[in-house]
Write an enzyme that holds these catalytic residues in place. Structure first.
Site, PDB file in Angstrom:
ATOM      1  N   LYS A   1      46.346  48.621  51.455  1.00  0.00           N
ATOM      2  CA  LYS A   1      46.511  49.136  50.101  1.00  0.00           C
ATOM      3  C   LYS A   1      46.063  50.597  50.053  1.00  0.00           C
ATOM      4  CE  LYS A   1      46.097  44.948  47.290  1.00  0.00           C
ATOM      5  NZ  LYS A   1      45.333  44.280  46.234  1.00  0.00           N
TER       6      LYS A   1
ATOM      7  N   GLU B   1      46.441  29.386  38.278  1.00  0.00           N
ATOM      8  CA  GLU B   1      46.101  29.135  36.879  1.00  0.00           C
ATOM      9  C   GLU B   1      46.049  27.648  36.550  1.00  0.00           C
ATOM     10  OE1 GLU B   1      47.920  33.194  37.255  1.00  0.00           O
ATOM     11  OE2 GLU B   1      48.534  31.175  37.886  1.00  0.00           O
TER      12      GLU B   1
ATOM     13  N   ARG C   1      50.994  29.282  32.369  1.00  0.00           N
ATOM     14  CA  ARG C   1      51.252  28.599  33.638  1.00  0.00           C
ATOM     15  C   ARG C   1      50.403  27.341  33.788  1.00  0.00           C
ATOM     16  NH1 ARG C   1      51.877  32.911  38.440  1.00  0.00           N
ATOM     17  NH2 ARG C   1      53.657  31.587  38.899  1.00  0.00           N
TER      18      ARG C   1
END
Length: 636
Positions: A278, A364, A392
């Site tokens: 990243k 979730e 979700r």
């Protein structure tokens, strides 16, 4: 001198370049991403990390005929730039501009709209099998991050894909681990060898020969697995039926391109593991990828700077401080997040109470049932979750929490319109989908101080309660110390319309749920209307509502959620149940998906700023007369 990037208007232009120029193109592309995001804000670290991978994919595969499906999608800026949208990057995440995520309506190269994680393998598998069914010779490639692999949906798709016959490639973009020594020249060679025809053919021939001697066949299998295990992190994906290749350096085009070209000719589902970094190529982002995950505008030469004046306290910060304070008071409190520690404000809580902090990953559904399990054992779980992500876990919310009436507090951040992230991240539906669930309560604080108090109220209850609050700062109301709760299910009158003492009935009452209280008060000052701060979408303060209805000729409901099935609908249901017939104007979010843009502009476009509220009420009730006089007494 014309840069290479300026000559690339679509991937066909890219594929005409000699491979020797791709390194220079990648450098230009990375610089362009950095420059663009520094001017508009947006996701940065993740996009800097996918430059070479994006170049290699479009170079090797015949896009858009071959399908690329990006998971989450916040790493697709290089993809957008290479697919004809370079000159529009200045409009990124702005009203009428480019989306920060893939959108099918935006480009034929965006084959699947994403913004929630862990959907790519399912979608790509569907595309691969559709191609097979239609007799089309096309590849489907899913690019999924290591964080998204923590979701159950990704493994459900892997389980299905491993036994399906289609041209599916899953690329795991692993950007959370450093590139260790095995990920170098030797591993590059092995990856290319393992993806080549010779290895594939030799392996199959060897298996056919050795099947006649089962002990030798099993020995050969174990030797192969052991040899691969020396340089590979896992063989888990082979157990799902994939041919596992890698890991390889995701910034090394000389590793990526030959490996992808070899994979194109293999049969069956393929799994390529690439390791990226990243923030690659921008030292500040490499050093702190979290800070540069989604920055606003900044000077790349300087980096992110603290604002000269302190920013107003956000609702997320209010929640984070409350969580720490309540945890100090009550040892039963535990905090849960599905991989959103920073976004949901749990950084300080983790530092102070590491043994009571649970990050369950991007899962979730699991987070909701996990909270239910904790509550079964007498703990008091607080699940910090974005409104859009709670969708979700809806099945678990009903079956595992509400039916069992467990005392879980849902801290719903990002309620209402969120702005630049657009429709996928908007918390427009929580009131509508929560208030219909038995045992569930829904609190709608109007400001920062009320948010803190209603969180305390929610925590005191012995049943599930959601407290919804928006992204960013509110009205700027200072929070009080302590953990004083507000009365459960009770609202308040914040402004009473003035009129002649002989008036038996005043004109308009605006019944507000949440932070739209403050623009409602501004509109009410112009219209001389009553304003009611309901605080709770469920349970409604029926006593207060009927009192206000009896004293006013018409009602206006106001919320920053969907009108259909929302808090305004709850008001009309309550009035009907009580046999009260009054004109009701419901204001809120319309029955459409609201795209990305500045939140204030988006609210104004929906008529939910002070001027819009005043205009809607005037248009509806301008002819309303009370006791021979206009109901709307302008004091402007």
């Amino acid at each position: 001198m014309t840069s290479l990037l300026q000559t690339i208007n679509d991937p066909a232009d890219l594929r005409r370049l000699p491979r020797t120029q791709l390194r220079a193109l990648s450098d230009e592309l990375r610089a362009y991403v950095l420059d663009s995001v520094s001017k508009t804000g947006g996701h940065l670290s993740s996009n800097l990390g996918t430059v070479e991978l994006t170049v290699a994919l479009h170079y090797v595969f015949n896009t858009p005929y071959d399908r690329l499906v990006w998971d989450v999608g916040h790493q697709t800026y290089p993809h957008k730039i290479l697919t004809g949208r370079r000159e529009r990057m200045g409009s990124l995440r702005q009203l009428g501009g480019l989306s920060g995520f893939p959108q099918r309506a935006e480009s034929e190269y965006d084959t699947f709209g994403t913004a929630h994680s862990s959907t790519s393998i399912s979608a790509a598998l569907g595309m691969a099998l559709a191609a097979k069914q239609k007799g089309e010779d096309r590849h489907a490639v899913a690019i999924i991050g290591d964080g998204a692999m923590s979701a159950g949906m990704a493994f459900e798709a892997l389980n299905n894909a491993g036994v399906a016959e289609g041209k599916l490639l899953v690329i795991l973009n692993d950007n959370d681990m450093s590139i260790s020594p095995p990920v170098g020249a030797l591993n590059r060679y092995l990856a290319q060898l393992m993806s080549g025809h010779f290895y594939d053919a030799a392996k199959n021939v060897g298996k056919q020969v050795l099947r006649a001697a089962p002990p030798l066949f099993e020995l050969a299998k174990r030797l192969e697995q052991h040899a691969k295990g020396m340089v590979l992190p896992a063989t888990l994906f082979e157990q799902f039926g994939f041919n596992y290749i890698g890991p390889i350096d995701g910034h090394d085009l000389d590793a990526l391109i030959p490996t992808l070209e070899n994979i194109k000719h293999l049969k069956g589902p393929q799994f390529l593991h690439v390791v990226t970094k990243k923030g690659q190529g921008y030292k500040l982002a490499e050093a702190d990828p979290v800070a540069y995950h989604g920055p606003g505008k900044f000077d790349p030469a300087i980096g992110l700077q603290k604002p000269s004046t302190p920013a107003r306290q956000t609702f997320t910060q209010v929640f984070g401080q409350w969580l720490c304070d309540m945890a100090e008071k009550d040892p039963r409190l535990v905090g849960i997040t599905p991989a959103m520690r920073e976004g949901s404000g749990l950084v300080e809580f983790e530092k102070r109470y590491p043994g009571r902090y649970y990050d369950v990953g991007i899962a979730e559904q699991h987070s909701v049932t996990f909270a239910a399990g904790l509550a079964c054992e007498g703990l008091k779980p607080v699940l910090a979750i974005y409104s859009t992500f709670l969708q979700r876990g809806y099945d678990q919310l009903i079956h595992d929490v509400a039916i069992q009436n467990l005392p879980v507090v849902f801290a719903l951040d990002r309620a209402g319109i969120v702005g630049a992230d657009g429709a996928t991240h908007a918390g427009a539906y929580d009131i509508a989908f929560l208030r219909c669930i038995p045992n569930m309560s829904v609190a709608c604080p109007a400001d920062e101080n009320e948010c803190r108090k209603l969180l305390s109220t929610a925590f005191e209850q012995d049943h599930p309660v959601a407290v919804r609050y928006p992204r960013g700062a509110g009205a700027g109301v200072a929070t009080e110390a302590g953990l004083r709760a507000l009365p459960f299910g009770k609202g308040e009158i914040r402004r009473m319309a003035t009129g002649h003492p002989a008036d038996a009935c005043k004109g308009i009452a605006i019944v507000v749920f949440g932070t739209l209280l403050y623009p409602a008060l501004q509109a009410a000052d112009k219209l001389n209307a009553t304003v009611v701060n309901m605080r709770w979408a469920k349970p409604l303060d029926i006593e207060l509502l009927l009192q206000v209805a009896a004293g006013h000729e018409a009602l206006v409901t106001l919320e920053d959620g969907a009108i259909m099935g929302g808090a305004g609908s709850a008001v009309t249901e309550a009035l009907n149940a009580a046999g009260v017939l009054k004109p009701v104007l419901q204001l809120g979010l319309p029955d459409k998906f609201i795209e990305h843009g500045d939140p204030a502009k988006l609210m104004a476009l929906q008529g939910l700023d002070a001027a819009g509220i005043e205009k809607s009420i005037t248009n509806r009730f301008s002819a309303l007369v009370v006791n021979g006089r206009p109901a709307l007494k302008s004091v402007a």
